[in-house]
Write an enzyme that holds these catalytic residues in place. Structure first.
Site, short mmCIF file in Angstrom:
data_model
loop_
_atom_site.label_atom_id
_atom_site.label_comp_id
_atom_site.label_asym_id
_atom_site.label_seq_id
_atom_site.Cartn_x
_atom_site.Cartn_y
_atom_site.Cartn_z
N GLU A 124 0.85 -1.18 0.00
CA GLU A 124 0.00 0.00 0.00
C GLU A 124 0.90 1.24 0.00
OE1 GLU A 124 -2.75 0.40 3.28
OE2 GLU A 124 -3.86 1.96 2.25
N ALA A 265 1.58 -0.18 10.77
CA ALA A 265 1.31 -1.57 10.46
C ALA A 265 0.49 -1.65 9.17
CB ALA A 265 0.52 -2.22 11.59
N MET A 266 0.32 -2.87 8.66
CA MET A 266 -0.35 -3.04 7.38
C MET A 266 -1.26 -4.26 7.40
SD MET A 266 -0.84 -1.86 4.42
CE MET A 266 -2.06 -2.66 3.41
N GLU A 267 -2.47 -4.07 6.89
CA GLU A 267 -3.53 -5.07 7.02
C GLU A 267 -3.58 -6.13 5.93
OE1 GLU A 267 -3.99 -1.76 6.24
OE2 GLU A 267 -5.62 -1.50 4.80
N ASN A 268 -2.45 -6.46 5.27
CA ASN A 268 -2.46 -7.48 4.22
C ASN A 268 -3.34 -8.66 4.61
OD1 ASN A 268 -0.11 -5.98 3.17
ND2 ASN A 268 0.89 -6.91 4.93
N HIS A 300 -6.97 -2.33 15.00
CA HIS A 300 -7.16 -1.61 13.73
C HIS A 300 -6.88 -2.52 12.54
CE1 HIS A 300 -6.97 2.10 11.21
NE2 HIS A 300 -6.17 1.34 10.48
N GLU A 301 -5.74 -3.17 12.52
CA GLU A 301 -5.39 -4.00 11.35
C GLU A 301 -6.34 -5.19 11.24
OE1 GLU A 301 -3.45 -2.44 9.46
OE2 GLU A 301 -2.70 -1.07 11.01
N GLU A 323 -10.11 3.88 6.06
CA GLU A 323 -9.32 4.32 7.21
C GLU A 323 -10.15 5.07 8.25
OE1 GLU A 323 -6.76 2.95 7.79
OE2 GLU A 323 -5.94 2.31 5.88
N1 0A1 Z 1 -3.21 0.81 5.77
C1 0A1 Z 1 -2.33 0.90 6.88
C2 0A1 Z 1 -1.39 2.03 6.85
C3 0A1 Z 1 -0.28 2.01 5.88
C4 0A1 Z 1 -0.33 2.84 4.80
C5 0A1 Z 1 0.72 2.96 3.95
C6 0A1 Z 1 1.81 2.20 4.20
O1 0A1 Z 1 2.90 2.32 3.38
C7 0A1 Z 1 2.96 3.45 2.58
C8 0A1 Z 1 1.88 1.33 5.25
C9 0A1 Z 1 0.81 1.23 6.09
C10 0A1 Z 1 -3.16 1.15 8.11
O2 0A1 Z 1 -4.07 1.95 8.09
O3 0A1 Z 1 -2.88 0.56 9.12
ZN ZN Z 2 -5.81 1.51 8.53
#
Ligand code: 0A1
Ligand code: ZN
Length: 886
Positions: A124, A265-268, A300-301, A323
């Site tokens: 992302e 963090a990242m929600e993959n 959140h994730e 978000e």
């Molecule tokens: N979607 C994630 C946040 C996130 C956004 C961008 C990133 O890299 C550019 C990494 C993480 C969240 O809202 O937690």
């Molecule tokens: Zn998020």
């Protein structure tokens, strides 16, 4: 590089081609990685003939096949950012691309990169195009498989999204794993991790009885520090079932902690990747604040699995769709796990200290931006926190039940789709048959609305009138605004502090009943929709004190005609805890602004004794929640006050805030001492509300006491440091000690480093504490720390601690000799070559330069100009710096 291109929401077009399945193969090597991607493609309109344009950044094309046949050189065009297939077959076809990438050299931490020897990804918003050629946009949703091949001894663990369906050994000491994700997903949710990792394993049984395997992966030595993260994950899974009826949808949920990560963090899908500071915690190394952040971000994730993943965004302008909604959900989760009032206070403070300034500066943008150059620059407090306030307003207007029905309809309509903010709005409206007037303006108009309220009581007619006037300030590109739809929750207090019963209101000349089954209500929500509006409450027996905008029911700046006496009354009696705190803050803000003006006019500063007594009664009220007391005796931040001034004056604001804190320390010394004595931690650290509330109160009191000049308190603070049995108490004592320059400060800072040098997360706290210091001339110390072995410009957490911390110091960053600005200018240019996303977050510290005096303006402007003239500047930094100067 030409002038970077701006992308507009109004130019959104549906894709000409969709992807159905994506089969990826990674050969992870020490020098380079080979990616093989096989995609089934179909046209949106059967029979149409369009070129297929794929994104690609820093990827080297090796071969390309369509329907198993190699493409000839003139069948496609390759430029530095795209691969265009000029005339693909009509109808469905397969596309097979082989390309090469170099994760080892990737310091931007987007795409595939290495962190502490392990491979990991961050896709992302637009990182997938750094892995392979793809239509890298969220409305392309496909089913993925991912086969990973790597050296078995170096990378024993191989993870991707979905279920592990095959694994085995290969020749030459290699092994492989094949993952299959049964859910369609956009490319930004793809993830891969390979490395030496160990896991904490647990499980969760869903309400329908499915057993989910949960794993949190870290280097083996850190596994003991994942207990709280696992607890948080299970709590989040249960909460989402209880509150929203949402169950987890796969059999496995993985979380991986990595030390090098740009964001939190990242929600993959089923493979969340976390910045390790939001996973690892032990009582000895993490504070209550860290524990709370882990709870919130793990939640959140996890919550993104439904709000973001199952239902995703059509395009990046819709980011707040996932978000804002997911922040709202994590806020509610944390509220339910702790104290609702205190959580609300913390969230509103954050909004005021960070989002309000953004909303009134050059980067002001609507919750749904109209354009961007680099999407990474729009992961902002406006999209996240103001977006969450917008979601909260639906709930305020519809009630819990109505909001839940709106959510249910949203999932029923849009599961598996990539949608827009209007789709969310429509679900809320349709499920409730609601009239939301011009509510959608919250998505398109930037700027914080200002609401002025005047009140009057008519004893003959027994009516109480509230007049509202709203104004939305101009923001870049939006000179004139429409009035917004503002829900104002309120109650009216009688002279003994009780809520008066409310039964009807005149509005627009019409008498409306607001009673509930003929019973009066004790609070209500007014709906403002016009520039000026009047509401008349009938049958009000005495002049009431209105408690307005209860729970902070809309993200506005409200100005009332309440007297100081009214505010002290609310501080003492309001049944709405948030507004009790708010009354204290309004008083404090008024007081601080007055003293700032006195300071600027060289007048002697005198602290209003009523204010001191108001705080004394809060501090000694044993019926109050202790964390609430800690919040209520904390003054508004320096940033918040500067934000309210015509010309921000960092030196005056800092001097005044310090003056008031010292006065309070003197006047309330006995009470502060009692708060410390009575709230020491029990032997074993527990993270629960009553315990953390005790620590919060004790440590807030300690910070006040440390400002006093007597040996008794100096000893007390030192002993708190020495005897602390957990990081919350130890670090709080360190912060208290570090406020005052001198030998004790130096010794204790050195002692702390010696004790914790082996733990990089604790060392980052130590860096941040020093960086933020307002001790005059601290810039030299910060410059020295740049060369300290604990610092590394390539690690975002260290940059946020040291450079970000320094930008938060009111006095030193804004030093009149320009040393602070020059320092940041230099660092940004160096950093931009390593990691543009992080550089761009740092350069944002300049964006408010026009708020300061002319001398400071010139200094900051010169730095921005210098940055803009640098060779090879990234689009990220270009966007922030150029918009700041505009
Ligand atoms: N979607 C994630 C946040 C996130 C956004 C961008 C990133 O890299 C550019 C990494 C993480 C969240 O809202 O937690
Ligand atoms: Zn998020």
């Amino acid at each position: 590089m030409g002038t970077p291109k701006e992308i507009f929401l109004k130019d959104y077009k549906m894709p000409d081609y969709y992807f159905d399945t994506v089969d990826l193969k990674f050969l992870l090597g020490e020098e380079k990685t080979i990616v093989n991607s096989k995609i089934t493609v179909f046209p949106r309109v059967e029979g149409s003939k369009f070129p297929l344009v794929l994104n690609g950044d820093d990827v080297k094309l090796i071969s390309i096949k369509v329907n198993n046949e190699d493409l000839k050189e003139d069948d496609y065009v390759l430029d530095s950012r795209h691969l265009t297939i000029l005339s693909p077959p009509t109808g469905s076809f397969t596309l097979e691309i082989v390309n090469e990438i170099c994760p080892q050299n990737n310091t931007s931490l987007e795409g595939l990169y290495k962190s502490s020897g392990n491979f990991c990804t961050q896709c992302e918003a637009e990182g997938f195009r750094k892995i392979t050629f793809y239509q890298d946009r969220p409305d392309i949703m496909a089913k993925y498989t991912c086969r990973i091949e790597a050296d078995k001894s170096l990378y024993p663990v191989l993870l991707s999204n979905g279920n592990l369906i095959e694994q085995g050994d290969l020749e030459g000491g290699k092994h492989y794993a094949l993952w299959e994700d049964p859910f369609k997903k956009p490319s930004y949710l793809f993830a891969l991790v390979a490395g030496k990792l160990a896991s904490r394993d647990d499980s969760f049984v869903t309400r329908s009885g499915r057993k989910i395997s949960l794993k949190i992966w870290t280097p083996a030595e850190d596994v003991p520090k994942t207990e709280h993260a696992m607890y948080s994950l299970k709590a989040a899974m249960k909460w989402d079932e209880d509150v929203f009826g949402l169950e987890y949808d796969l059999d496995l949920f993985n979380v991986v902690a990595v030390p090098d990560f740009n964001m939190g963090a990242m929600e993959n899908k089923s493979l969340n990747i976390f910045n390790s500071k939001l996973v690892l915690a032990s009582p000895e190394t993490a504070s209550d604040g860290d524990y709370a952040a882990i709870l919130g971000v793990i939640g959140h994730e996890y919550f993104h699995n439904w709000t973001g993943n199952r239902v995703t965004c059509r395009d990046w302008f819709q980011l707040s769709l996932k978000e804002g909604l997911t922040v709202f959900r994590d806020q509610e989760f944390s509220s339910d796990m702790g104290s609702r009032a205190v959580k609300r206070i913390a969230d509103v403070s954050r909004l005021r200290n960070y989002q309000f300034p953004q909303d009134s500066g050059p980067m002001a943008h609507p919750v749904r931006p109209h354009s961007y150059i680099k999407m990474d620059n729009f992961y902002t407090v406006t999209v996240y926190e103001k977006g969450a306030e917008v979601v909260r307003m639906y709930k305020t207007l519809l009630g819990s039940q109505g909001f839940r029905e709106g959510m249910d309809l949203y999932f029923k309509r849009h599961d598996g789709q990539a949608v827009t903010c209007e789709d969310f709005y429509a679900a809320m409206r349709d499920a409730n048959d609601a009239d939301f007037a011009n509510f959608l303006l919250w998505y398109s108009q930037a700027g914080t609305p200002q609401v002025k309220v005047t009140s009057s009581y008519n004893s003959d007619g027994r009516t109480f009138t509230l007049k509202f006037r709203q104004e939305v300030p101009p923001t870049p590109g939006q000179a004139v605004k429409e009035p917004m739809f503002i829900p104002v929750a309120l109650g009216l207090l009688d002279s003994s502090g009780n809520n008066l019963g409310l039964s009807s209101i005149y509005h627009d000349g019409v008498l409306q009943s607001i009673s509930d089954n003929d019973q009066p209500v004790y609070s209500t929500v007014l709906r403002l929709t016009k520039k000026e509006e009047e509401f008349v409450f009938t049958n009000i027996p005495e002049r009431p004190v209105p408690s307005l905008l209860r729970g902070y029911s809309a993200p506005v700046r409200m100005e009332t005609d309440l007297s100081d006496d009214d505010l002290f009354f609310l501080l003492a009696y309001d049944s709405d805890e948030f507004n009790r705190w708010e009354a204290g803050q309004v008083l404090a803000r008024k007081l601080m602004l007055q003293l700032v003006s006195d300071h600027q006019h060289n007048k002697t500063l005198v602290l209003n004794s009523k204010f001191v007594e108001g705080l004394r009664s809060i501090l000694t009220d044993s019926s109050l929640d202790k964390e609430f007391i800690a919040k209520a005796i904390t003054l508004p931040g320096e940033g918040e006050i500067m934000d309210m001034m015509e010309v921000a004056d960092p030196d005056a604001v800092h001097a005044v805030r310090t003056f008031i804190r010292k006065q309070l320390a003197n006047a309330l010394k006995a009470e502060f001492l009692a708060a410390v004595e009575n709230n020491r931690s029990s032997a074993a650290y527990v993270f629960n509300h009553p315990e953390l509330a005790r620590r919060a109160l004790k440590n807030t009191a300690l910070a006040y006491l440390a400002l006093l000049e007597d040996a008794e308190t100096a000893n007390l603070v030192l002993n708190e440091y020495k005897n602390a049995s957990n990081m919350t108490d130890q670090f709080a004592a360190l912060v208290a000690i570090a406020q005052k320059p001198g030998e004790t400060r130096d010794t204790i800072l050195a002692d702390f480093y010696a004790k914790w040098q082996h733990d990089y997360l604790v060392v980052n706290k130590w860096l941040a504490l020093q960086a933020m210091s307002d001790i005059p001339g601290n810039i030299e110390n910060v410059k020295n720390l740049l060369n300290h072995k604990a610092f590394d410009l390539r690690n975002p957490n260290k940059v946020y601690s040291l450079i970000g911390g320094f930008c938060g110091s009111t006095v030193n960053f804004h030093a009149k000799d320009g040393s602070g600005y020059e320092f940041l200018g230099e660092v940004v240019m160096q950093l931009d070559k390593i990691n543009p996303q992080v550089a761009s977050r740092m350069v944002s510290a300049f964006s408010r330069w026009k708020r300061y005096d002319e001398h400071r303006q010139n200094l900051a402007k010169a730095q921005l100009e210098k940055i803009l003239s640098a060779n090879g500047l990234s689009e990220n930094v270009f966007e922030i710096a150029s918009k700041s100067l505009a």
